[in-house]
Design a protein around this motif. Structure first.
Motif, PDB file in Angstrom:
ATOM      1  N   SER A  27     -50.871  36.199  52.351  1.00 27.72           N
ATOM      2  CA  SER A  27     -50.640  36.815  51.053  1.00 27.72           C
ATOM      3  C   SER A  27     -51.684  36.291  50.088  1.00 27.72           C
ATOM      4  O   SER A  27     -51.804  35.088  49.903  1.00 27.72           O
ATOM      5  N   VAL A  28     -52.470  37.163  49.490  1.00 21.36           N
ATOM      6  CA  VAL A  28     -53.481  36.774  48.521  1.00 21.36           C
ATOM      7  C   VAL A  28     -53.040  37.240  47.143  1.00 21.36           C
ATOM      8  O   VAL A  28     -52.728  38.410  46.950  1.00 21.36           O
ATOM      9  N   VAL A  29     -52.995  36.330  46.210  1.00 20.03           N
ATOM     10  CA  VAL A  29     -52.500  36.632  44.877  1.00 20.03           C
ATOM     11  C   VAL A  29     -53.627  36.462  43.873  1.00 20.03           C
ATOM     12  O   VAL A  29     -54.244  35.406  43.803  1.00 20.03           O
ATOM     13  N   VAL A  30     -53.924  37.487  43.111  1.00 19.49           N
ATOM     14  CA  VAL A  30     -54.944  37.427  42.076  1.00 19.49           C
ATOM     15  C   VAL A  30     -54.258  37.276  40.725  1.00 19.49           C
ATOM     16  O   VAL A  30     -53.294  37.991  40.446  1.00 19.49           O
ATOM     17  N   PRO A  31     -54.691  36.325  39.894  1.00 19.87           N
ATOM     18  CA  PRO A  31     -54.043  36.109  38.605  1.00 19.87           C
ATOM     19  C   PRO A  31     -53.935  37.401  37.799  1.00 19.87           C
ATOM     20  O   PRO A  31     -54.900  38.165  37.700  1.00 19.87           O
ATOM     21  N   GLY A  32     -52.744  37.627  37.257  1.00 18.89           N
ATOM     22  CA  GLY A  32     -52.538  38.801  36.424  1.00 18.89           C
ATOM     23  C   GLY A  32     -52.132  40.033  37.191  1.00 18.89           C
ATOM     24  O   GLY A  32     -51.837  41.068  36.611  1.00 18.89           O
ATOM     25  N   VAL A  33     -52.117  39.967  38.541  1.00 20.11           N
ATOM     26  CA  VAL A  33     -51.744  41.112  39.352  1.00 20.11           C
ATOM     27  C   VAL A  33     -50.562  40.708  40.214  1.00 20.11           C
ATOM     28  O   VAL A  33     -50.629  39.728  40.954  1.00 20.11           O
ATOM     29  N   ALA A  34     -49.463  41.470  40.095  1.00 18.66           N
ATOM     30  CA  ALA A  34     -48.289  41.148  40.890  1.00 18.66           C
ATOM     31  C   ALA A  34     -48.604  41.354  42.353  1.00 18.66           C
ATOM     32  O   ALA A  34     -49.255  42.315  42.742  1.00 18.66           O
ATOM     33  N   SER A  35     -48.127  40.444  43.194  1.00 17.13           N
ATOM     34  CA  SER A  35     -48.377  40.549  44.619  1.00 17.13           C
ATOM     35  C   SER A  35     -47.284  39.842  45.375  1.00 17.13           C
ATOM     36  O   SER A  35     -46.777  38.815  44.951  1.00 17.13           O
ATOM     37  N   GLY A  36     -46.897  40.395  46.515  1.00 11.27           N
ATOM     38  CA  GLY A  36     -45.907  39.762  47.364  1.00 11.27           C
ATOM     39  C   GLY A  36     -46.467  39.569  48.743  1.00 11.27           C
ATOM     40  O   GLY A  36     -47.619  39.889  49.013  1.00 11.27           O
ATOM     41  N   PRO A  37     -45.672  39.029  49.657  1.00 11.32           N
ATOM     42  CA  PRO A  37     -46.143  38.815  51.015  1.00 11.32           C
ATOM     43  C   PRO A  37     -46.590  40.115  51.660  1.00 11.32           C
ATOM     44  O   PRO A  37     -46.022  41.182  51.420  1.00 11.32           O
ATOM     45  N   ALA A  38     -47.623  40.035  52.484  1.00 11.06           N
ATOM     46  CA  ALA A  38     -48.112  41.219  53.174  1.00 11.06           C
ATOM     47  C   ALA A  38     -47.054  41.708  54.141  1.00 11.06           C
ATOM     48  O   ALA A  38     -46.260  40.952  54.672  1.00 11.06           O
ATOM     49  N   GLN A  39     -47.040  43.014  54.396  1.00 13.74           N
ATOM     50  CA  GLN A  39     -46.134  43.578  55.356  1.00 13.74           C
ATOM     51  C   GLN A  39     -46.614  43.250  56.766  1.00 13.74           C
ATOM     52  O   GLN A  39     -47.759  42.876  56.987  1.00 13.74           O
ATOM     53  N   ALA A  40     -45.724  43.446  57.744  1.00  9.54           N
ATOM     54  CA  ALA A  40     -46.068  43.076  59.116  1.00  9.54           C
ATOM     55  C   ALA A  40     -47.330  43.779  59.593  1.00  9.54           C
ATOM     56  O   ALA A  40     -48.137  43.221  60.307  1.00  9.54           O
ATOM     57  N   GLY A  41     -47.511  45.037  59.175  1.00  9.97           N
ATOM     58  CA  GLY A  41     -48.675  45.786  59.609  1.00  9.97           C
ATOM     59  C   GLY A  41     -49.973  45.267  59.025  1.00  9.97           C
ATOM     60  O   GLY A  41     -51.053  45.629  59.479  1.00  9.97           O
ATOM     61  N   ASP A  42     -49.882  44.414  57.995  1.00 12.00           N
ATOM     62  CA  ASP A  42     -51.064  43.874  57.347  1.00 12.00           C
ATOM     63  C   ASP A  42     -51.492  42.529  57.921  1.00 12.00           C
ATOM     64  O   ASP A  42     -52.481  41.966  57.488  1.00 12.00           O
ATOM     65  N   ARG A  43     -50.752  42.016  58.872  1.00 12.84           N
ATOM     66  CA  ARG A  43     -51.053  40.693  59.394  1.00 12.84           C
ATOM     67  C   ARG A  43     -52.370  40.695  60.173  1.00 12.84           C
ATOM     68  O   ARG A  43     -52.632  41.603  60.956  1.00 12.84           O
ATOM     69  N   PRO A  44     -53.181  39.658  60.007  1.00 12.54           N
ATOM     70  CA  PRO A  44     -54.364  39.519  60.856  1.00 12.54           C
ATOM     71  C   PRO A  44     -53.955  39.397  62.319  1.00 12.54           C
ATOM     72  O   PRO A  44     -52.930  38.814  62.645  1.00 12.54           O
ATOM     73  N   ARG A  45     -54.779  39.936  63.185  1.00 10.25           N
ATOM     74  CA  ARG A  45     -54.475  39.909  64.617  1.00 10.25           C
ATOM     75  C   ARG A  45     -55.215  38.800  65.342  1.00 10.25           C
ATOM     76  O   ARG A  45     -54.960  38.575  66.531  1.00 10.25           O
ATOM     77  N   GLY A  46     -56.132  38.128  64.668  1.00  9.27           N
ATOM     78  CA  GLY A  46     -56.846  37.061  65.349  1.00  9.27           C
ATOM     79  C   GLY A  46     -57.814  36.345  64.426  1.00  9.27           C
ATOM     80  O   GLY A  46     -58.288  36.912  63.444  1.00  9.27           O
ATOM     81  N   VAL A  47     -58.071  35.093  64.723  1.00 10.20           N
ATOM     82  CA  VAL A  47     -59.130  34.330  64.071  1.00 10.20           C
ATOM     83  C   VAL A  47     -60.303  34.322  65.050  1.00 10.20           C
ATOM     84  O   VAL A  47     -60.196  33.776  66.147  1.00 10.20           O
ATOM     85  N   VAL A  48     -61.394  34.962  64.665  1.00 12.13           N
ATOM     86  CA  VAL A  48     -62.539  35.159  65.551  1.00 12.13           C
ATOM     87  C   VAL A  48     -63.703  34.324  65.031  1.00 12.13           C
ATOM     88  O   VAL A  48     -64.172  34.529  63.918  1.00 12.13           O
ATOM     89  N   GLU A  49     -64.169  33.380  65.839  1.00 11.70           N
ATOM     90  CA  GLU A  49     -65.317  32.548  65.486  1.00 11.70           C
ATOM     91  C   GLU A  49     -66.476  32.900  66.417  1.00 11.70           C
ATOM     92  O   GLU A  49     -66.365  32.741  67.637  1.00 11.70           O
ATOM     93  N   LEU A  50     -67.573  33.377  65.842  1.00 16.67           N
ATOM     94  CA  LEU A  50     -68.756  33.727  66.628  1.00 16.67           C
ATOM     95  C   LEU A  50     -69.789  32.616  66.527  1.00 16.67           C
ATOM     96  O   LEU A  50     -70.228  32.253  65.428  1.00 16.67           O
TER      97      LEU A  50
END
Length: 262
Positions: A27-50
């Motif tokens: 969940s990324v919150v920007v000051p002044g903008v309401a934001s809640g936890p991301a929905q399940a479909g918004d979850r990252p699927r992997g941490v990829v290090e090249l």
């Protein structure tokens, strides 16, 4: 050039990823903008290090793939240029010795000593050839979400990082089990004109290049908050940042339990 530092390998070899290792709900919150936890479909699927090099003729396809991966909201994609091919005639302008050390530490932690370029490491554990998009997608599509939640909240003078969840049972059983919260300073896309070596005359764009890593604290479960001055991003000239919650073993990086990118 795709030779292993331990054995002679051209472009490396693909391996199947370990199920159960994906990044976290972010969940990324920007000051002044309401934001809640991301929905399940918004979850990252992997941490990829090249792990890549400007002196590696096998790397440009992986670098192009990383440009696409870096644009996706469902991945935390990071580029770690390495310096061990510099002797071939071109000194990589983005490489850091610490990146090469991180790649070797991963190989030592896995026990396979597989170090090559281009190499992708997913969730701090399994590796595959960095240009093999199909293998990466097949692996990522089978992975469930991780239990650790990471929230990044920027303020005018400080970045607040909140980590919450529980250590997986198999991890918690280890003596002194604790994860490191690692902050990554990340660049905007960088175009490099290569003057010598195997990629002479080519312009290659590198995405989400890691400029430095910094441990900001330890985490052993529950909810914890960490803070980093925003001035540190300006000092590093970082266009963006990422946070990894990562296990360590014998001082080497291990599986990634959670991640977020801002």
């Amino acid at each position: 050039m795709g030779f292993s530092l331990v054995s002679l390998v051209r472009g490396g070899r693909a391996l199947t990823l370990l199920a159960g290792l994906v990044p976290v709900l972010v969940s990324v919150v920007v000051p002044g903008v309401a934001s809640g936890p991301a929905q399940a479909g918004d979850r990252p699927r992997g941490v990829v290090e090249l792990f890549t090099s400007q002196g590696c003729s096998s790397c440009p396809p992986a670098d192009r793939l990383m440009q696409k991966l870096a644009e996706r909201d469902d991945l935390v994609a990071l580029t770690f240029p390495v310096d061990y091919w510099d002797y071939l005639g071109w000194q990589d302008t983005l490489a850091l010795p610490a990146h090469s050390a991180r790649q070797r530490d991963y190989a030592e932690a896995r026990g396979d000593r597989e170090v090559y370029t281009p190499q992708i490491v997913v969730n701090g554990h399994r590796h595959l050839v960095g240009s093999d998009h199909g293998a990466l997608e097949r692996a990522l599509s089978a992975l469930p979400a991780l239990p650790v939640q990471v929230t990044l909240e920027p303020h005018s003078d400080v970045l607040e990082i909140r980590v919450s969840g529980a250590l997986p049972a198999e991890v918690a059983r280890a003596p002194g089990a604790m994860a490191t919260v690692v902050f990554a300073f990340v660049s905007d896309p960088v175009a490099v004109n290569i003057g010598r070596g195997e990629n002479r005359g080519r312009e290659i764009v590198y995405s989400n290049v890691v400029l430095g890593l910094r441990a900001v604290g330890m985490w052993d479960g529950g909810t914890a908050t960490y803070r980093l001055p925003m001035s540190e991003l300006r000092k590093m000239r970082a266009g963006r940042c990422a946070v990894l919650v990562q296990m360590e073993r014998d001082g080497r990086p291990g599986i990634i339990l959670g991640a977020g990118m801002l």
